[in-house]
Motif scaffolding. Structure first.
Motif, mmCIF file in Angstrom:
data_model
loop_
_atom_site.group_PDB
_atom_site.id
_atom_site.type_symbol
_atom_site.label_atom_id
_atom_site.label_comp_id
_atom_site.label_asym_id
_atom_site.label_seq_id
_atom_site.Cartn_x
_atom_site.Cartn_y
_atom_site.Cartn_z
ATOM 1 N N VAL A 95 41.430 61.304 17.246
ATOM 2 C CA VAL A 95 42.702 61.386 16.508
ATOM 3 C C VAL A 95 42.518 62.276 15.270
ATOM 4 N N GLU A 150 48.317 59.049 19.894
ATOM 5 C CA GLU A 150 47.491 57.847 19.681
ATOM 6 C C GLU A 150 47.703 56.847 20.812
ATOM 7 N N LYS A 176 39.024 57.147 17.366
ATOM 8 C CA LYS A 176 39.262 57.490 15.958
ATOM 9 C C LYS A 176 38.872 58.944 15.696
#
Ligand code: 5GP
Length: 205
Positions: A151, A134, A148
């Motif tokens: 991830v 991240e 997002k």
């Protein structure tokens, strides 16, 4: 001396984005001139610094769909809303030229390649932790939504690691590169990849 080892071996590397895969692949290719990257086709728009025919063959959706219907891909997949595919022509050209081939593709692609080429060697690169992944993604100049998505896709991809023959953790670039070199080297030296007729020529009276 005669070349004793067969070429045309397929090495597949998959990794969630932010793992350092691109740098590792570049370094690996530089170190091994007889290993060449298969350049994929994609409908994704080029990023700054990317060149058509070098990083990808950038095509529009219509062209990509035509290629699918003409069965021009060995495998293709949709990743982050864009299409990516490995062209049969690119692979057969590299094989004809006597190279080993490196495929940088996602887990769906890797699964398909293993089915088609059971002798292919699958390598998965992992980040040292999810937190570190991240952190690396946040350093990129991409929008929050893309990060997002990446991830969440990373979590899905990591869960597929058992499909792979080798796992390399990229905690330290030089160490990870060395491990990749060891994998390629050991695989190339396997008895099944030796040209037995050449051995026999040398050692049979
Ligand atoms: P990027 O857009 O960051 O260059 O690549 C996104 C993802 O698509 C990466 O996981 C990359 O490995 C994957 N990818 C690139 N080319 C291909 C391909 O030809 N087939 C498949 N299945 N995945 C690909």
């Amino acid at each position: 001396m005669m070349e004793l080892y067969k070429r045309g071996n397929i090495f597949v590397i998959s990794a969630p984005s932010g793992t350092g895969k691109t740098t590792l692949c570049e370094r690996l290719l530089k170190a091994l001139p007889d290993l060449k990257m298969s350049i994929s086709h994609t409908t994704r728009k080029p990023r700054p610094g990317e060149t058509n025919g070098v990083d990808y063959f950038f095509v529009d959706k219509k062209t990509f769909e035509e290629m699918i219907s003409k069965e021009e891909f060995i495998e293709w997949a949709e990743v982050y809303g864009n299409f990516y595919g490995t062209s049969k022509n690119v692979i057969s050209q590299l094989m004809k030229q006597g190279y080993d081939i490196l495929l940088d593709i996602d887990t769906q692609g890797a699964k398909n390649i293993k089915k088609l080429y059971p002798e292919s060697i699958l390598i998965f690169i992992l980040p040292p932790s999810m937190k570190e992944l991240e952190r690396r993604l946040l350093q990129r100049n991409e929008d929050k939504d893309t990060i997002k998505k990446r991830v969440s896709k990373a979590g899905e991809e990591i869960s597929q690691y058992k499909l792979y023959d080798y796992i390399v953790i990229n905690d330290n670039l030089e160490k990870a590169l060395n491990e990749l070199l060891c994998i390629v080297c050991a695989e190339r030296l396997k008895t099944k990849r030796i040209k037995h007729n050449e051995i026999e020529k040398i050692f049979t009276k």
